[in-house]
Design a protein around this motif. Structure first.
Motif, PDB file in Angstrom:
ATOM      1  N   LEU A   1      -4.601  15.827  -2.960  1.00 21.72           N
ATOM      2  CA  LEU A   1      -3.236  16.185  -2.574  1.00 21.72           C
ATOM      3  C   LEU A   1      -2.211  15.547  -3.505  1.00 21.72           C
ATOM      4  O   LEU A   1      -1.260  16.213  -3.944  1.00 21.72           O
ATOM      5  N   LEU A   2      -2.389  14.270  -3.804  1.00 22.72           N
ATOM      6  CA  LEU A   2      -1.467  13.619  -4.739  1.00 22.72           C
ATOM      7  C   LEU A   2      -1.591  14.214  -6.136  1.00 22.72           C
ATOM      8  O   LEU A   2      -0.599  14.363  -6.856  1.00 22.72           O
TER       9      LEU A   2
ATOM     10  N   GLU B   1     -12.025  11.109   2.914  1.00 19.49           N
ATOM     11  CA  GLU B   1     -10.600  10.795   3.039  1.00 19.49           C
ATOM     12  C   GLU B   1      -9.988  10.492   1.683  1.00 19.49           C
ATOM     13  O   GLU B   1      -8.884  10.950   1.359  1.00 19.49           O
ATOM     14  N   ALA B   2     -10.709   9.714   0.872  1.00 27.99           N
ATOM     15  CA  ALA B   2     -10.204   9.365  -0.455  1.00 27.99           C
ATOM     16  C   ALA B   2     -10.092  10.599  -1.344  1.00 27.99           C
ATOM     17  O   ALA B   2      -9.123  10.750  -2.100  1.00 27.99           O
TER      18      ALA B   2
ATOM     19  N   ASP C   1      -8.081   3.571  -2.300  1.00 27.41           N
ATOM     20  CA  ASP C   1      -8.957   4.319  -1.403  1.00 27.41           C
ATOM     21  C   ASP C   1     -10.111   4.959  -2.170  1.00 27.41           C
ATOM     22  O   ASP C   1     -11.260   4.942  -1.714  1.00 27.41           O
TER      23      ASP C   1
ATOM     24  N   GLN D   1      -1.168   5.567  -4.777  1.00 25.10           N
ATOM     25  CA  GLN D   1      -1.771   5.303  -3.473  1.00 25.10           C
ATOM     26  C   GLN D   1      -3.235   5.726  -3.376  1.00 25.10           C
ATOM     27  O   GLN D   1      -3.978   5.210  -2.541  1.00 25.10           O
ATOM     28  N   TRP D   2      -3.650   6.654  -4.205  1.00 27.62           N
ATOM     29  CA  TRP D   2      -5.018   7.138  -4.140  1.00 27.62           C
ATOM     30  C   TRP D   2      -6.022   6.155  -4.729  1.00 27.62           C
ATOM     31  O   TRP D   2      -7.204   6.190  -4.388  1.00 27.62           O
TER      32      TRP D   2
ATOM     33  N   LYS E   1      -7.007  12.603  -0.255  1.00 28.87           N
ATOM     34  CA  LYS E   1      -5.765  11.956  -0.692  1.00 28.87           C
ATOM     35  C   LYS E   1      -5.584  12.110  -2.203  1.00 28.87           C
ATOM     36  O   LYS E   1      -4.474  12.393  -2.684  1.00 28.87           O
ATOM     37  N   THR E   2      -6.675  11.931  -2.951  1.00 29.47           N
ATOM     38  CA  THR E   2      -6.591  12.068  -4.403  1.00 29.47           C
ATOM     39  C   THR E   2      -6.211  13.487  -4.791  1.00 29.47           C
ATOM     40  O   THR E   2      -5.363  13.707  -5.673  1.00 29.47           O
TER      41      THR E   2
ATOM     42  N   TYR F   1     -11.493  14.466  -8.762  1.00 25.42           N
ATOM     43  CA  TYR F   1     -11.544  14.885  -7.362  1.00 25.42           C
ATOM     44  C   TYR F   1     -12.988  15.045  -6.902  1.00 25.42           C
ATOM     45  O   TYR F   1     -13.374  14.587  -5.821  1.00 25.42           O
TER      46      TYR F   1
END
Length: 479
Positions: free
Chosen positions: A174-175, A167-168, A240, A236-237, A171-172, A154
């Motif tokens: 949260l996932l 943004e990446a 990105d 999905q991470w 997203k990383t 992270y």
């Protein structure tokens, strides 16, 4: 009964590679905190020294085939949760070598920056987490190792101060947080059913348990490991993060966590009861991962994002031996060989990106073959290896995992993987063709250039040294 001081000393000595990484991370952080920015290279030397110490100690502690620790259920266990078997020995060496190569390709990018020493510290801690993931056979330690491997990622993703990186990183994170919850939930369910957190308890306690409860617990734990590896459906991470993070961070996050997560998944699947069709389930995940990623990569024009989808597709191939780990003794050697080959190949491709820092799209690499022929050769070797072209490292890996999957009864998965290999040929060759077209490439960086050449030699060495690599991986048992 308390362990004697001698037993405790022996246990700590067995963990010397991990202790070296931990001590190196602390020393690197402290050194960087007191050194001026122009002398942060001292922190880099400390990190490299810690990695070299870990590599030497891991090599000296590598399980021999004669001492019974690499198979037959006689593998030595430290503190009841850290297995010293062949899989751990190979994982140690692969992770340490990978982090060394990441530091090498990132020197030009990181030297003199405000977060140089912090980056080296995070690389060491992330590598430590990956090793513990690969070596543990206890659900509680698995959860701790997941956090140790995830949290540095992270921070590494968000180290670059840009909207894309922010943004990446979000997203990383949260996932990753969601996946961590899944993993803890699954560990709670499995340990509650089995009456213990050790894998030996799972092997006996889950045998007569309700299939639905076992399925919920095991799938939740596997979900966490799939996030760490970058596999469907928690992938999905990866594109990105690969596109938004710095080159060294992207190289690390697409390589090192996979080693720990996939070996950990193999250990878990190996002890799950046979009442449920785990080979079919993991095989379907493998097929979905490689197919979705390869189709997505076909449309990419950004080199970093293309490599992001490429690394997701490689997880699909790496899941093939995990699917048949309980069916054939060839599964673990195949997984370890593929991991070693993939690590050096993927890092070589990122070293080329680091060597041409101004190149983002595929067209930015035009003229590379004419102006920088050795760098173009390294790019060609890495891309052809990712396809699986002989005599490269990933060719050896694909050969072994395809054979293991076929022997394990998943012939349909081998066919799907072969078709996906053909699809991947298009986007890898599209990048390579651009490098041979006329043009003027961006200026290159010296350290990364050397790392790319060293990585290319490693790709060929692993591919050509098939006999040696297979011998090192032992008989495939997990201890």
């Amino acid at each position: 009964m308390e362990p004697s001081p001698m037993v405790m000393d022996q246990s700590l000595l067995a963990l010397l590679p991990e202790l070296s990484l931990l001590a190196g991370a602390v020393a690197t952080l402290l050194a960087g905190s007191f050194l001026p920015r122009q002398r942060q290279w001292v922190a880099r030397l400390i990190a490299v020294a810690a990695l070299l110490t870990a590599a030497v100690s891991a090599a000296l502690a590598f399980p021999s085939h004669q001492d019974g620790r690499s198979g037959g259920g006689d593998a030595e266990t430290v503190f009841g949760a850290f297995v010293l078997d062949t899989a751990t020995g190979v994982s140690r060496l692969v992770v340490v070598a990978a982090v060394l190569l990441v530091i090498g390709l990132g020197v030009d990018e990181l030297a003199g920056t405000a977060r140089e020493s912090e980056t080296y510290t995070l690389l060491l801690l992330g590598g430590l987490g990956a090793i513990v993931l690969a070596a543990t056979d206890d659900l509680l330690v698995l959860a701790v190792a997941f956090l140790l491997a995830s949290i540095p990622v992270y921070a590494l993703v968000g180290m670059v101060r840009s909207p894309g990186a922010a943004e990446a990183a979000l997203k990383t994170y949260l996932l990753g947080a969601l996946s961590g919850i899944f993993l803890l939930l699954g560990a709670t369910v499995l340990s509650g059913i089995a009456g213990g957190t050790a894998y030996v308890d799972l092997a006996t306690g889950l045998a007569g348990a309700p299939a639905a409860a076992v399925a919920v617990g095991a799938l939740a734990v596997l979900a966490g490991l799939l996030f760490e590896a970058g596999g469907v459906p928690l992938h999905q991470w990866v594109p990105d993060a690969t596109q938004g993070a710095g080159t060294a961070a992207a190289a690390f996050l697409t390589t090192v966590p996979k080693v720990g997560a996939l070996v950990a998944a193999a250990r878990l699947v190996d002890v799950l009861p046979g009442a449920l069709s785990w080979p079919l389930l993991v095989g379907l995940l493998a097929a979905a991962t490689m197919t979705l990623a390869n189709l997505a990569a076909l449309a990419q024009t950004d080199a970093r994002r293309l490599l992001g989808w490429s690394t997701v597709s490689q997880v699909g191939y790496l899941l093939m031996p995990v699917a048949v780990v309980a069916s054939t003794s060839a599964a673990i050697p195949a997984l370890l060989v593929y991991l070693a080959g993939y690590a050096v190949t993927n890092l070589t491709a990122f070293a080329v990106l680091a060597a041409v820092p101004g190149a983002r799209s595929l067209t930015d690499f035009r003229g590379l073959a004419r102006q920088r022929p050795w760098l173009a050769a390294a790019l060609g070797i890495s891309l052809l290896s990712l396809v699986g072209t002989p005599p490269t490292a990933v060719f050896l890996g694909k050969l072994t995992v395809f054979t293991a999957a076929w022997d394990g009864g998943l012939a349909w998965l081998v066919v799907v993987a072969a078709l996906n290999t053909l699809v991947s040929l298009f986007y890898y060759l599209r990048w390579l063709v651009e490098a041979f077209r006329p043009g003027e490439p961006a200026p290159t960086a010296g350290w990364a250039h050397g790392a790319a050449l060293a990585g290319a030699l490693g790709v060929l060495a692993v591919g050509l040294g098939a006999g040696l690599v297979t011998a090192l991986t032992g008989d495939g048992t997990l201890g």
